[in-house]
Design an enzyme around this catalytic site. Structure first.
Site, short mmCIF file in Angstrom:
data_model
loop_
_atom_site.label_atom_id
_atom_site.label_comp_id
_atom_site.label_asym_id
_atom_site.label_seq_id
_atom_site.Cartn_x
_atom_site.Cartn_y
_atom_site.Cartn_z
N GLU A 520 0.80 -1.22 0.00
CA GLU A 520 0.00 0.00 0.00
C GLU A 520 0.84 1.28 0.00
O GLU A 520 0.45 2.29 -0.61
CB GLU A 520 -0.95 0.01 1.21
CG GLU A 520 -2.15 -0.91 1.06
CD GLU A 520 -1.83 -2.37 1.31
OE1 GLU A 520 -2.67 -3.23 1.02
OE2 GLU A 520 -0.71 -2.65 1.82
N HIS A 587 -12.00 -5.73 8.46
CA HIS A 587 -12.67 -5.37 7.21
C HIS A 587 -13.93 -4.55 7.44
O HIS A 587 -14.86 -4.59 6.66
CB HIS A 587 -13.03 -6.64 6.41
CG HIS A 587 -11.84 -7.35 5.86
ND1 HIS A 587 -11.12 -8.24 6.59
CD2 HIS A 587 -11.24 -7.26 4.66
CE1 HIS A 587 -10.11 -8.70 5.86
NE2 HIS A 587 -10.16 -8.12 4.69
#
Length: 799
Positions: A520, A587
């Site tokens: 990322e 999540h």
């Protein structure tokens, strides 16, 4: 490989002695700069002494259109490429708050942080292919690396995408012929950002030429404690390319060997430029004559033997010996260059200090005159004369001293109606305005806020899933904007994990839409670098939780870019991610407080559905500022009307939308909670409670027209609804509405917040229900507010 140009001996001698001059001027600047810090005229100094000769060699390989992403010891390179003059360098040391005097940051960054103008004064892009370019430096060690990857990747995109081979993009690239030069200290190669970038560049095969300045230490810690094998090029040997696999070309040269350095950089740059192979230049045996910085002495941690070695192998000394050995110049010629360098640096320093101090002295004189006039009419004359005397006699005059003096004068005379007081107030107000421009402007250019909204249109009543709205809008975007590049984990062949890019790679090719590794920080970094070179990257961070891996780069680099360059550089990155409610700790993230506090300088869009998200992408691509769009995870399969003007409709930033009008309580929220609030409002209506629901749409900017307070004036009660932890985005919204907008004046009840729990959400549907606000929670919170106000009409439910 390009053929070498032959030059005459006279031209050769001239070039060598010019390099020697620059090296001596740079060294003298370092020595003088340290004295300026120790004298108190500058706050802090970190200099490039010991690296002069290697940087001269690197500068010879640098061509117009190339980019540098380096760190704070590259002053010799800046001088050699003409990016900075000596006087401008000293202006940076003094923090001269004027872009003409200090073009890197207008005094906003510590000296040694370099930047060139990539944006013209009228806001248009500069002709980057005609300039020597350096992206604005940041201090965090290794933080320049992810951006470096993007600067190099841009060349690959420009080379391989025929749609960019036209006059519209010639100011950004000549068919990808540009190199991205990176620099880093050897100890900083211990950072994860270095390793992530090195791996990514090796995989992607981009024209990135990185120089590692190896002086053997990271401040006081020797490299055997920093790097495997105590040698970065040895540690990276497995990445050396061969006939079996692509990888890096690596060069290992001594930092004091002028001829070897020049030859190596010439060869490496040509290879990098033509073949687009990444290259590592391990420049070892670099010295550091003054130690790490002005905060300490290297005598404390280096042995006498090491200190003597540094004198013997000082790069300028060795270059001098080489010049004399081969009779390129005489002792007298070199001595003349050295003496002239000292005089040149002293003149530059004196001119920079005078230019810095003179306007402040003038401002001080004006303030002293006003305070003295005030004193002549005041019963507090003695105190006022003391203030003006202290100001006029200050040897280290700063603008804060002037402001403090004016404020004190006004405090002392606060109970007097006398001549001269209005003049002091007026001058202070004007002075504050000027200082806002100097120190507190251009966090954003606000270009995006001026994009005209365009409503979504529909033909018929076709209903589709939310992901289809996104997909068709991205399709329109890729057709409309040839410089839009979309990438991320699973963004390519799969079309992202929620199919928002379904089948688009097959249609537009891997040059426009591609997959990345699980990394990322460099996904964000490659977007920053690409956007700085005229591309419009949409970088996907697969889940909002994973933004943590990239938060340092986004915060320290992207969010500060406009501010720290005073609007002279831009990087219009769009970060696409998804979050909020789903399942489990990892999540279902809504870390909005973290994002709001760490990403000031980046717009934060929080759409409630995919049509709204698509409208944000269209708006952002119509301007040149960075933003993050957080798509609601549980909305990809929800049904929405299909728009007919994909790629065109635009949602304005900073403009809330009233989803439901009401008279009793205002709910301020965003994202997927809008839908839950609407459901709760229907149930509350059955209990004879009328709720007004406002979707803020964007958190940064937040309600730029102050419209939410109008709702509070009507309902006199407010609930801030948020999935973040207590005190997260709810506290941010409350401060904006109650304090900035003055909403507290309209309240008949205490303001309330309803947020997620302090812990991460537990797994499963029950975990979600008991961890984040539910429809039941919203109902009960609003009802309790009405119960407090009118218990007879709204009796307690649970007592």
């Amino acid at each position: 490989m390009a053929q070498k140009k032959e030059i005459s001996y006279e031209d050769f001698k001239k070039a060598v002695l010019n390099d020697y001059r620059i090296a001596n001027e740079s060294r003298e600047a370092s020595l003088t700069g340290r004295k300026e810090v120790l004298s108190g005229k500058a706050k802090f100094g970190i200099f490039g002494d010991g690296k002069e000769i290697a940087q001269l060699a690197m500068a010879k390989a640098f061509k117009p259109g190339d980019f540098r992403s380096g760190y704070y010891r590259d002053q010799t390179f800046a001088f050699a490429t003409g990016m900075l003059t000596l006087q401008q360098w000293f202006a940076g040391l003094y923090a001269h708050a004027d872009l003409e005097a200090e073009p890197s940051s207008g005094g906003r960054q510590m000296g040694g942080h370099y930047a060139t103008r990539t944006v013209n004064e009228d806001g248009s892009w500069a002709e980057l292919t005609k300039l020597n370019n350096t992206s604005s430096d940041i201090s965090p060690t290794g933080g320049q690396m992810p951006r470096l990857l993007g600067l190099a990747l841009a060349s690959k995109v420009y080379r391989n995408n025929p749609g960019l081979h036209n006059s519209a993009f010639e100011k950004f690239s000549i068919k990808g012929n540009e190199i991205a030069f990176g620099t880093i200290g050897d100890a900083s190669t211990s950072e994860g950002l270095f390793w992530e970038t090195i791996n990514a560049a090796g995989v992607m095969q981009v024209p990135m030429l990185i120089s590692v300045w190896d002086d053997g230490y990271g401040i006081s810690v020797p490299k055997q404690y920093q790097t495997s094998k105590g040698d970065i090029s040895e540690a990276l040997k497995g990445m050396q390319r061969d006939k079996k696999a692509r990888g890096y070309e690596m060069f290992k040269i001594k930092g004091w060997d002028y001829t070897a350095l020049c030859e190596a950089y010439e060869k490496a740059a040509e290879l990098c430029r033509t073949e687009h192979v990444p290259i590592i230049m391990h420049v070892e045996e670099v010295t550091q004559p003054q130690g790490h910085s002005t905060s300490g002495s290297h005598e404390r941690y280096k042995s006498p033997e090491r200190l003597q070695w540094e004198k013997d192998f000082d790069c300028i000394r060795r270059m001098r010996e080489w010049i004399l050995k081969f009779a390129i110049a005489t002792e007298n010629e070199l001595t003349s260059i050295e003496e002239k360098a000292k005089a040149t640096v002293k003149e530059a320093k004196d001119n920079a200090w005078k230019a810095y101090l003179e306007p402040i002295k003038n401002e001080s004189s004006e303030a002293v005159s006003l305070i003295n006039t005030l004193g002549g009419n005041s019963s507090h004359a003695e105190s006022l004369i003391k203030i003006s005397s202290e100001l006029s006699s200050s040897k280290e005059l700063m603008r804060r001293d002037i402001t403090t003096a004016l404020r004190k004068a006004l405090r002392i005379t606060r109970n007097e109606k006398i001549d001269g007081r209005e003049q002091v107030i007026s001058y202070l107000n004007e002075y504050n305005t000027k200082n806002v421009e100097r120190y507190d402007s251009l966090l954003h250019t606000e270009e995006t806020l001026h994009v005209s909204p365009e409503p979504v249109t529909y033909e018929g009543e076709t209903i589709v899933s939310g992901y289809e709205v996104l997909r068709d809008n991205f399709d329109a975007i890729l057709t409309k904007y040839p410089n839009v590049i979309i990438f991320g984990e699973d963004a390519g062949k799969l079309g992202d994990v929620n199919q928002g890019l379904e089948n688009l790679q097959a249609k537009y090719g891997e040059e426009r839409l591609f997959d990345t590794g699980i990394r990322e920080a460099t996904i964000a970094g490659q977007a920053i670098g690409m956007a700085m070179r005229g591309l419009r990257p949409i970088a996907e961070i697969q889940y909002l939780d994973y933004l943590l891996y990239a938060i340092q780069i986004l915060s320290d680099d992207l969010a500060t870019l406009s501010y720290r360059t005073k609007g002279t550089q831009r990087s219009p990155v769009i970060i696409r991610t998804r979050g909020h409610r789903l399942e489990g700790i990892w999540h279902s993230g809504s870390p909005m407080g973290m994002i709001l506090n760490s990403l000031r300088g980046i717009y934060v869009c929080v759409p409630r559905n995919m049509t709204q998200a698509a409208g944000f992408y269209n708006t952002l691509l119509s301007a040149n500022e960075p933003a993050i769009v957080i798509e609601p995870l549980n909305s990809y399969r929800l049904k929405e009307k299909k728009p007919s003007n994909f790629g065109e409709f635009k949602v304005p930033l900073g403009v809330p939308e009233v989803l439901r009008e009401g008279r009793d309580v205002t709910i301020v929220t965003y994202g997927p909670l809008c839908r839950m609030a609407m459901e709760a409002a229907t149930q509350l209506e059955e209990a004879e409670i009328s709720v007004e629901i406002i979707d803020v749409q964007t958190l940064l900017p937040f309600d730029i027209n102050n419209t939410i307070v109008d709702s509070l004036a009507k309902t006199n009660r407010v609930l801030f609804l948020d999935e973040d932890v207590p005190g997260g985005a709810s506290a941010f919204m409350m401060q904006k509405v109650l304090e900035e907008q003055g909403g507290y004046t309209h309240l008949d009840s205490a303001p309330r917040t309803l947020t997620g729990k302090a812990h991460r959400p537990a797994y499963g549907s029950d975990g979600d229900y008991f961890s984040k606000p539910s429809v039941d929670d919203i109902f009960d919170t609003v009802y309790s507010m009405m119960n407090e106000a009118d218990p007879s009409s709204y009796p307690s439910i649970y007592e």
